[in-house]
Structure formats: structure tokens, C-alpha cells
Design a protein around this motif. Sequence first.
Motif, PDB file in Angstrom:
ATOM      1  N   ASN A 111       0.648  -1.246   0.070  1.00 32.71           N
ATOM      2  CA  ASN A 111      -0.020  -0.094   0.079  1.00 32.71           C
ATOM      3  C   ASN A 111       0.881   1.265  -0.138  1.00 32.71           C
ATOM      4  OD1 ASN A 111      -2.679   0.659  -0.212  1.00 32.71           O
ATOM      5  ND2 ASN A 111      -3.035   0.296   1.757  1.00 32.71           N
ATOM      6  N   GLN A 162       2.057   3.883  -4.080  1.00 35.13           N
ATOM      7  CA  GLN A 162       1.166   3.171  -5.379  1.00 35.13           C
ATOM      8  C   GLN A 162       1.579   3.650  -6.619  1.00 35.13           C
ATOM      9  OE1 GLN A 162      -2.967   3.419  -4.070  1.00 35.13           O
ATOM     10  NE2 GLN A 162      -2.702   2.487  -2.389  1.00 35.13           N
ATOM     11  N   MET A 193      -6.796  -4.127   2.870  1.00 40.17           N
ATOM     12  CA  MET A 193      -8.104  -3.440   2.881  1.00 40.17           C
ATOM     13  C   MET A 193      -8.812  -4.199   1.605  1.00 40.17           C
ATOM     14  SD  MET A 193      -7.549   0.255   4.006  1.00 40.17           S
ATOM     15  CE  MET A 193      -6.063   0.514   3.747  1.00 40.17           C
ATOM     16  N   GLY A 194      -9.814  -4.013   1.651  1.00 37.76           N
ATOM     17  CA  GLY A 194     -10.654  -4.569   0.294  1.00 37.76           C
ATOM     18  C   GLY A 194     -10.628  -3.621  -0.848  1.00 37.76           C
ATOM     19  N   ASN A 195      -9.737  -2.500  -0.961  1.00 41.90           N
ATOM     20  CA  ASN A 195      -9.542  -1.773  -1.958  1.00 41.90           C
ATOM     21  C   ASN A 195      -8.889  -2.586  -3.239  1.00 41.90           C
ATOM     22  OD1 ASN A 195      -6.880  -1.809  -1.181  1.00 41.90           O
ATOM     23  ND2 ASN A 195      -6.727   0.246  -0.711  1.00 41.90           N
ATOM     24  N   THR A 196      -8.540  -1.476  -4.195  1.00 41.86           N
ATOM     25  CA  THR A 196      -8.055  -2.103  -5.544  1.00 41.86           C
ATOM     26  C   THR A 196      -6.561  -2.629  -5.112  1.00 41.86           C
ATOM     27  OG1 THR A 196      -9.334  -0.569  -6.726  1.00 41.86           O
ATOM     28  CG2 THR A 196      -7.369  -1.483  -7.875  1.00 41.86           C
ATOM     29  N   THR A 197      -5.661  -1.958  -4.479  1.00 42.33           N
ATOM     30  CA  THR A 197      -4.593  -2.319  -4.029  1.00 42.33           C
ATOM     31  C   THR A 197      -4.479  -3.856  -3.508  1.00 42.33           C
ATOM     32  OG1 THR A 197      -3.806  -0.131  -4.198  1.00 42.33           O
ATOM     33  CG2 THR A 197      -2.284  -1.764  -3.242  1.00 42.33           C
ATOM     34  N   GLY A 198      -5.364  -3.889  -2.307  1.00 45.05           N
ATOM     35  CA  GLY A 198      -5.319  -5.156  -1.553  1.00 45.05           C
ATOM     36  C   GLY A 198      -6.131  -6.483  -2.283  1.00 45.05           C
ATOM     37  N   ASN A 199      -6.761  -6.216  -3.387  1.00 42.26           N
ATOM     38  CA  ASN A 199      -7.399  -7.156  -4.057  1.00 42.26           C
ATOM     39  C   ASN A 199      -6.313  -7.515  -4.869  1.00 42.26           C
ATOM     40  OD1 ASN A 199      -9.745  -7.156  -2.704  1.00 42.26           O
ATOM     41  ND2 ASN A 199     -10.940  -5.809  -4.159  1.00 42.26           N
TER      42      ASN A 199
END
Length: 103
Positions: free
Chosen positions: A22, A25, A79-85
Amino acid sequence: MKLIRSLAYGVILGAAAVLLHNAYQPWGLAFSLLGTGVGIWLIGRAWGLRRYKFFAALTWFVVILRAGTLGIGNELLVMGNTTGNALVVGGLVTLIVAVSAKV
């Protein structure tokens, strides 16, 4: 002894990926996936067997999954954001490629 060391390397690579994905980015995510792939591949190069790469990859994935669940203080590291996914899905693809690559 090699099994324990491969498990420890998997934990180290997983923790580094969690802490780096994270930051800055998208370069942090790219470096964490690249470091994961190279690290798992190097474990196989060092010890010559695919089973050590598999155990390190399994440990890496357990660390990532644990970092993606809520802790006691409701902290969430992936987290469940774009980077985490992208870390979870891209990491799984990276692990499959790194483990299946020739030693």
C-alpha cells in the motif's frame, strides 16, 4: 531444518508484501509481487526441491489472509480496495508461477 527455514522465509516475504503493497502506489504493489516471486523462486534454487517453495508459498498466503481479516483492535492491514485485492489475486498468480517454475 530446511522446512523450518522455508516457512520462516514465507513469513518474512508475506510480512514484507503486506507492509509494502500500500506504500507508494502502484510501485509498492509491483515491488511486493516481484519480491514475492523472486523470493519463492530463490528458495527453490537454493535447496533444489519444489516442496520447499510450496511450503514457503503456503506460509506467505496464510500471512496475507491473516492480514486481510480483522484483528482484536479491528485493525486491517490488507484492505478490500483495489490495491489489496490486487495483492491477493496477483500474489496467488505469482505464487503459482513461482512454485511451478523449474528449479
